[in-house]
Design a protein around this motif. Structure first.
Motif, PDB file in Angstrom:
ATOM      1  N   GLU A   2       0.608   6.322 -19.409  1.00 48.01           N
ATOM      2  CA  GLU A   2      -0.848   6.212 -19.317  1.00 48.01           C
ATOM      3  C   GLU A   2      -1.293   6.368 -17.858  1.00 48.01           C
ATOM      4  O   GLU A   2      -0.603   5.906 -16.953  1.00 48.01           O
ATOM      5  CB  GLU A   2      -1.292   4.843 -19.828  1.00 48.01           C
ATOM      6  N   PRO A   3      -2.454   6.964 -17.614  1.00 49.16           N
ATOM      7  CA  PRO A   3      -2.977   6.995 -16.240  1.00 49.16           C
ATOM      8  C   PRO A   3      -3.270   5.572 -15.765  1.00 49.16           C
ATOM      9  O   PRO A   3      -3.679   4.719 -16.555  1.00 49.16           O
ATOM     10  CB  PRO A   3      -4.265   7.808 -16.343  1.00 49.16           C
ATOM     11  N   ASN A   4      -3.040   5.315 -14.516  1.00 47.07           N
ATOM     12  CA  ASN A   4      -3.225   3.979 -13.958  1.00 47.07           C
ATOM     13  C   ASN A   4      -4.464   3.956 -13.065  1.00 47.07           C
ATOM     14  O   ASN A   4      -4.434   4.470 -11.958  1.00 47.07           O
ATOM     15  CB  ASN A   4      -1.994   3.575 -13.154  1.00 47.07           C
ATOM     16  N   PRO A   5      -5.545   3.354 -13.524  1.00 44.42           N
ATOM     17  CA  PRO A   5      -6.756   3.309 -12.701  1.00 44.42           C
ATOM     18  C   PRO A   5      -6.612   2.421 -11.468  1.00 44.42           C
ATOM     19  O   PRO A   5      -7.447   2.469 -10.573  1.00 44.42           O
ATOM     20  CB  PRO A   5      -7.806   2.730 -13.659  1.00 44.42           C
ATOM     21  N   TYR A   6      -5.544   1.614 -11.399  1.00 43.66           N
ATOM     22  CA  TYR A   6      -5.312   0.717 -10.268  1.00 43.66           C
ATOM     23  C   TYR A   6      -4.224   1.232  -9.328  1.00 43.66           C
ATOM     24  O   TYR A   6      -3.801   0.510  -8.429  1.00 43.66           O
ATOM     25  CB  TYR A   6      -4.918  -0.677 -10.772  1.00 43.66           C
ATOM     26  N   ASP A   7      -3.745   2.451  -9.551  1.00 45.09           N
ATOM     27  CA  ASP A   7      -2.629   3.015  -8.787  1.00 45.09           C
ATOM     28  C   ASP A   7      -2.857   2.843  -7.287  1.00 45.09           C
ATOM     29  O   ASP A   7      -3.787   3.425  -6.725  1.00 45.09           O
ATOM     30  CB  ASP A   7      -2.476   4.495  -9.129  1.00 45.09           C
ATOM     31  N   PRO A   8      -2.010   2.048  -6.622  1.00 42.99           N
ATOM     32  CA  PRO A   8      -2.184   1.837  -5.186  1.00 42.99           C
ATOM     33  C   PRO A   8      -2.132   3.131  -4.364  1.00 42.99           C
ATOM     34  O   PRO A   8      -2.782   3.221  -3.332  1.00 42.99           O
ATOM     35  CB  PRO A   8      -1.025   0.915  -4.820  1.00 42.99           C
ATOM     36  N   TRP A   9      -1.375   4.130  -4.822  1.00 43.04           N
ATOM     37  CA  TRP A   9      -1.271   5.382  -4.066  1.00 43.04           C
ATOM     38  C   TRP A   9      -2.578   6.169  -4.081  1.00 43.04           C
ATOM     39  O   TRP A   9      -2.809   7.012  -3.233  1.00 43.04           O
ATOM     40  CB  TRP A   9      -0.160   6.266  -4.615  1.00 43.04           C
ATOM     41  N   LEU A  10      -3.448   5.889  -5.055  1.00 42.18           N
ATOM     42  CA  LEU A  10      -4.712   6.613  -5.163  1.00 42.18           C
ATOM     43  C   LEU A  10      -5.887   5.872  -4.525  1.00 42.18           C
ATOM     44  O   LEU A  10      -6.976   6.430  -4.415  1.00 42.18           O
ATOM     45  CB  LEU A  10      -5.033   6.893  -6.636  1.00 42.18           C
ATOM     46  N   ARG A  11      -5.658   4.650  -4.093  1.00 38.44           N
ATOM     47  CA  ARG A  11      -6.737   3.846  -3.523  1.00 38.44           C
ATOM     48  C   ARG A  11      -6.930   4.135  -2.038  1.00 38.44           C
ATOM     49  O   ARG A  11      -5.969   4.374  -1.318  1.00 38.44           O
ATOM     50  CB  ARG A  11      -6.431   2.361  -3.718  1.00 38.44           C
ATOM     51  N   ASP A  12      -8.175   4.106  -1.587  1.00 38.08           N
ATOM     52  CA  ASP A  12      -8.464   4.298  -0.170  1.00 38.08           C
ATOM     53  C   ASP A  12      -9.011   3.024   0.478  1.00 38.08           C
ATOM     54  O   ASP A  12      -9.514   3.056   1.594  1.00 38.08           O
ATOM     55  CB  ASP A  12      -9.436   5.464   0.038  1.00 38.08           C
ATOM     56  N   ASP A  13      -8.884   1.901  -0.217  1.00 39.32           N
ATOM     57  CA  ASP A  13      -9.419   0.631   0.274  1.00 39.32           C
ATOM     58  C   ASP A  13      -8.337  -0.425   0.510  1.00 39.32           C
ATOM     59  O   ASP A  13      -8.627  -1.621   0.544  1.00 39.32           O
ATOM     60  CB  ASP A  13     -10.449   0.086  -0.708  1.00 39.32           C
ATOM     61  N   LEU A  14      -7.092   0.000   0.699  1.00 42.67           N
ATOM     62  CA  LEU A  14      -6.001  -0.959   0.891  1.00 42.67           C
ATOM     63  C   LEU A  14      -6.131  -1.676   2.232  1.00 42.67           C
ATOM     64  O   LEU A  14      -6.505  -1.074   3.239  1.00 42.67           O
ATOM     65  CB  LEU A  14      -4.647  -0.255   0.830  1.00 42.67           C
ATOM     66  N   THR A  15      -5.792  -2.956   2.244  1.00 43.93           N
ATOM     67  CA  THR A  15      -5.762  -3.719   3.491  1.00 43.93           C
ATOM     68  C   THR A  15      -4.506  -3.332   4.269  1.00 43.93           C
ATOM     69  O   THR A  15      -3.563  -2.737   3.723  1.00 43.93           O
ATOM     70  CB  THR A  15      -5.740  -5.234   3.212  1.00 43.93           C
ATOM     71  N   ASP A  16      -4.459  -3.705   5.542  1.00 44.85           N
ATOM     72  CA  ASP A  16      -3.257  -3.447   6.340  1.00 44.85           C
ATOM     73  C   ASP A  16      -2.044  -4.137   5.731  1.00 44.85           C
ATOM     74  O   ASP A  16      -0.951  -3.575   5.707  1.00 44.85           O
ATOM     75  CB  ASP A  16      -3.450  -3.918   7.785  1.00 44.85           C
ATOM     76  N   ASN A  17      -2.223  -5.361   5.232  1.00 42.61           N
ATOM     77  CA  ASN A  17      -1.099  -6.077   4.628  1.00 42.61           C
ATOM     78  C   ASN A  17      -0.617  -5.387   3.356  1.00 42.61           C
ATOM     79  O   ASN A  17       0.590  -5.307   3.100  1.00 42.61           O
ATOM     80  CB  ASN A  17      -1.476  -7.527   4.342  1.00 42.61           C
ATOM     81  N   GLU A  18      -1.530  -4.880   2.539  1.00 42.66           N
ATOM     82  CA  GLU A  18      -1.135  -4.143   1.336  1.00 42.66           C
ATOM     83  C   GLU A  18      -0.354  -2.885   1.724  1.00 42.66           C
ATOM     84  O   GLU A  18       0.673  -2.568   1.114  1.00 42.66           O
ATOM     85  CB  GLU A  18      -2.369  -3.769   0.510  1.00 42.66           C
ATOM     86  N   LYS A  19      -0.822  -2.193   2.747  1.00 45.03           N
ATOM     87  CA  LYS A  19      -0.116  -0.991   3.223  1.00 45.03           C
ATOM     88  C   LYS A  19       1.280  -1.352   3.711  1.00 45.03           C
ATOM     89  O   LYS A  19       2.235  -0.602   3.481  1.00 45.03           O
ATOM     90  CB  LYS A  19      -0.907  -0.313   4.336  1.00 45.03           C
TER      91      LYS A  19
END
Length: 146
Positions: A2-19
């Motif tokens: 299934e497509p993942n609407p939460y896919d971290p690789w597709l997000r442009d709003d990640l925090t430095d800690n998430e990165k």
């Protein structure tokens, strides 16, 4: 899958800690760049996963002796990532297991403390984004119910 609407690789709003958590997982744990460990992990790192030693060197030993020897370790996929303050939660799938990693960061932006939950895939072909169907057999077995 299934497509993942939460896919971290597709997000442009990640925090430095998430990165940082994604970089650690991608380049160190599931990759081959152990030299990044000194940059991303605090020297006095606190590990809450039973069996893994303390400090940066405990993480290094685990990765060298176990982590880098796991079958399918290069095959991993982040499902969701969340952060609040100095904490990051990563839900991922790798090889034959599903993980939830909880990471606390220090004021230098380094991973300072870690907890996790690990389980084998609950069924063949498991995809965490696929809606489940009702079948209570697995839970009855898990809790030893008739």
């Amino acid at each position: 899958m299934e497509p993942n609407p939460y896919d971290p690789w597709l997000r442009d709003d990640l925090t430095d800690n998430e990165k940082t958590v994604l970089r650690f997982m991608g380049e160190i744990m599931h990759g081959d760049n152990l030299s990044l460990l000194d940059e991303l992990v605090a020297e006095d790192y606190v590990q809450h996963t039973p069996g893994i030693g303390q400090g940066r060197e405990g993480v290094r030993k685990y990765i060298e002796e176990v982590g880098h020897r796991r079958p399918g370790r290069h095959e991993w996929r982040p499902i969701q990532i969340f952060s609040q303050g100095d904490m990051v939660i990563l839900h991922k799938i790798s090889g034959t297991h599903v993980f939830a990693d909880f990471v606390r960061f220090n004021d230098k932006g380094q991973m300072a403390e870690h907890w996790d939950v690990v389980q084998p895939h609950p069924e063949p072909g498991y995809d965490p984004m696929r809606p489940s169907t009702e079948n209570l057999d697995r839970f009855k077995a898990l809790f030893n119910l008739d």
